[in-house]
Design a protein around this motif. Sequence first.
Motif, PDB file in Angstrom:
ATOM      1  N   MET A 186      14.862 -20.820 -19.440  1.00 49.63           N
ATOM      2  CA  MET A 186      15.902 -20.112 -18.680  1.00 49.63           C
ATOM      3  C   MET A 186      15.229 -19.167 -17.695  1.00 49.63           C
ATOM      4  N   THR A 187      15.859 -18.980 -16.545  1.00 45.45           N
ATOM      5  CA  THR A 187      15.282 -18.096 -15.527  1.00 45.45           C
ATOM      6  C   THR A 187      16.370 -17.241 -14.894  1.00 45.45           C
ATOM      7  N   TYR A 188      16.122 -15.942 -14.869  1.00 41.77           N
ATOM      8  CA  TYR A 188      16.928 -15.005 -14.083  1.00 41.77           C
ATOM      9  C   TYR A 188      16.224 -14.841 -12.744  1.00 41.77           C
ATOM     10  N   ASN A 189      16.960 -15.018 -11.676  1.00 45.62           N
ATOM     11  CA  ASN A 189      16.360 -14.995 -10.343  1.00 45.62           C
ATOM     12  C   ASN A 189      17.276 -14.179  -9.440  1.00 45.62           C
ATOM     13  N   LEU A 190      16.898 -12.943  -9.171  1.00 50.41           N
ATOM     14  CA  LEU A 190      17.753 -12.047  -8.378  1.00 50.41           C
ATOM     15  C   LEU A 190      17.109 -11.784  -7.030  1.00 50.41           C
ATOM     16  N   ARG A 191      17.761 -12.233  -5.975  1.00 46.06           N
ATOM     17  CA  ARG A 191      17.290 -11.937  -4.615  1.00 46.06           C
ATOM     18  C   ARG A 191      18.494 -11.975  -3.678  1.00 46.06           C
TER      19      ARG A 191
ATOM     20  N   GLY B  65      21.013  -1.692  -7.631  1.00 38.88           N
ATOM     21  CA  GLY B  65      19.819  -1.581  -8.466  1.00 38.88           C
ATOM     22  C   GLY B  65      18.638  -2.352  -7.940  1.00 38.88           C
ATOM     23  N   LEU B  66      18.858  -3.188  -6.918  1.00 45.63           N
ATOM     24  CA  LEU B  66      17.763  -3.962  -6.318  1.00 45.63           C
ATOM     25  C   LEU B  66      17.444  -3.363  -4.956  1.00 45.63           C
ATOM     26  N   ALA B  67      16.182  -3.048  -4.730  1.00 44.11           N
ATOM     27  CA  ALA B  67      15.783  -2.487  -3.442  1.00 44.11           C
ATOM     28  C   ALA B  67      16.119  -3.483  -2.324  1.00 44.11           C
TER      29      ALA B  67
ATOM     30  N   LEU C  58      12.984  -5.162 -16.139  1.00 44.94           N
ATOM     31  CA  LEU C  58      13.021  -5.004 -14.682  1.00 44.94           C
ATOM     32  C   LEU C  58      14.426  -5.186 -14.130  1.00 44.94           C
ATOM     33  N   LEU C  59      15.209  -6.011 -14.819  1.00 42.72           N
ATOM     34  CA  LEU C  59      16.544  -6.323 -14.313  1.00 42.72           C
ATOM     35  C   LEU C  59      17.634  -5.428 -14.898  1.00 42.72           C
ATOM     36  N   GLU C  60      17.280  -4.630 -15.886  1.00 42.96           N
ATOM     37  CA  GLU C  60      18.319  -3.826 -16.544  1.00 42.96           C
ATOM     38  C   GLU C  60      19.150  -2.991 -15.569  1.00 42.96           C
ATOM     39  N   PRO C  61      18.490  -2.288 -14.597  1.00 48.61           N
ATOM     40  CA  PRO C  61      19.310  -1.491 -13.671  1.00 48.61           C
ATOM     41  C   PRO C  61      20.232  -2.337 -12.794  1.00 48.61           C
TER      42      PRO C  61
END
Lengths: 153, 402
Positions: free
Chosen positions: B278-283, B263-265, B174-177
């Motif tokens: 570990m956590t990736y958290n993109l906002r 890449g994130l709407a 989901l995070l690749e883009p």
Amino acid sequence: MSTRQSVEELVYRSCMLLDDRNFKGYLELCEPGFRYTISAHSPEIRKDMIWLQHDKKGMETLFTNLPRHNSDHSPITRHATVYSVEMDEANGQAKVVSALQVFKTTLDGGVTELFAVGKLYDTVSLNGGGPKLAERTVKLDTRMLGIGYHVPF
Amino acid sequence: MSRNAAQWTQKPKLPSTHYVDTRIYTDEQIFREEQEKIFNQCWIIACHESEVPNPYDYRTFNHPGGEPIFIMRGDDMKVRAFYNICPHRGNILLYDPVGNAKRVTCIFHAWSFDCKGSCTDISRGTEGYQNRLSKDDVGLREVRAEIGFGGFVWVNIDDGACTLKEYIGDALGLLEPTMEQPMEVFHYHKAIVNTNYKLWHDTNSEFYHDYMHYFNRITGMMQPGYFDRKYVGYPNGHASVGSMSIKYDAYDGGEQRGLGWPGLAPGGWILVDVFPGMTYNLRTSVMRIDTSIPLGPNKVMIEFRGLGLKSDTPEQRAERIRDHNTIWGPFGRNLHEDLLGVHGQGLAMREMTDSKWVIHGREESSTIHDEIGMRHFYAEWGRRMGRKAYDPMAESRPAAAA
């Protein structure tokens, strides 16, 4: 009271008002163009960091929103010692550097621990009507703040 | 109706996959086993490549398995990892968290090592060891290191482990883009909390606790699309949470974010939990990375990183920092609440409190308040530990291969 004394009193009063959670009183010490910043340097990433930054309106909103959040209610006590006051009479300002220690006291039992140390870098406006805070930067030496805190130092 | 002592200890009336025995959070033996069977066999984020940009830059890391490590970029620009332990008398080699060293020289007896881990000098070596021990015998212990998935430096203590790519699989798809452009760390802080590391990962693995966050209730839970967000589990215990459009201006003093992230709407929020901590958290306009480093059964150190793009202008970086600090960082609205929550769990679950069960029983078609993320984690935990999370003291089985 000398100007230096009144500047020192402003710094100390700002700490007492925040300790008492008298946020309205704290904001009354601030100029309309007041800016507040908490910063720290991270040796780990070799960068200066900003951890909190607001104008006066932003500080007011932060205080207003506080009761809506879940927070650690342990009170903190700010101990400031004014180190230097440099008058800039041409600009009607004083640059003030103070040492800051913040202590946290648990509600249950009242154990007090040192929470943070750093310095306050204040710009104080001296344009009549008593000194006012124009800008405050809290530069923290302490970067490990446990679960953190919702109220500015 | 309240319950008496016998009722309190009865197993929940749920499938055994839907609750855990709280001894998995408090038992010293289980913690030691986790270090050996989980942390020393999984890929762990040690730092970001932007923290060691130049040849001979190093960065120390307290590995959750217990080993002190340092990461060093070599003169060939390759990033390697070594035990931060002098092979001579066991001293820490590098004391500072970062630095630049063409030669790593132990302060104790001046043994020196190069950026590839070879010993380059044993002071008065021939006089003391004659031909009984040579520099070739005392190189540093190299640890497997790979850079990937956003430019992070991952390490694995297990020389026989699978590759990082095999370990992650499709979990970060989901995070690749969003990770095509080089990133840079602008925020770093640590927090030590008296709680178990799994409870922090649990908090990152369930959104039901949005009830704790005023900010998330107003900007997320009360907005369209929130209850459609889906959990997806992946092999090796990872899980992702799908996006929605967060309404940031619903919070007093908030505003819709303008900068965003490539890449994130707009208003999007993607979260991926990587086993074991570990956590990736993109906002908003920020990528946050959490790395849990357990220090004991009831003590965890969490490293928090905030990242922007390496190409940021000063104005863009300032906006990312603002976005970050609103909810994250030591004075952020959400992070403090999350840490307060797990601190409370640590208080309630420490040994001898008669805490018994933790329920992970919500089923809502794998959507946002479903607790499948935690169930997925504990299935992997049980597989690796050879223990059942709901009955950890039953006779243990051999742990599964990593």
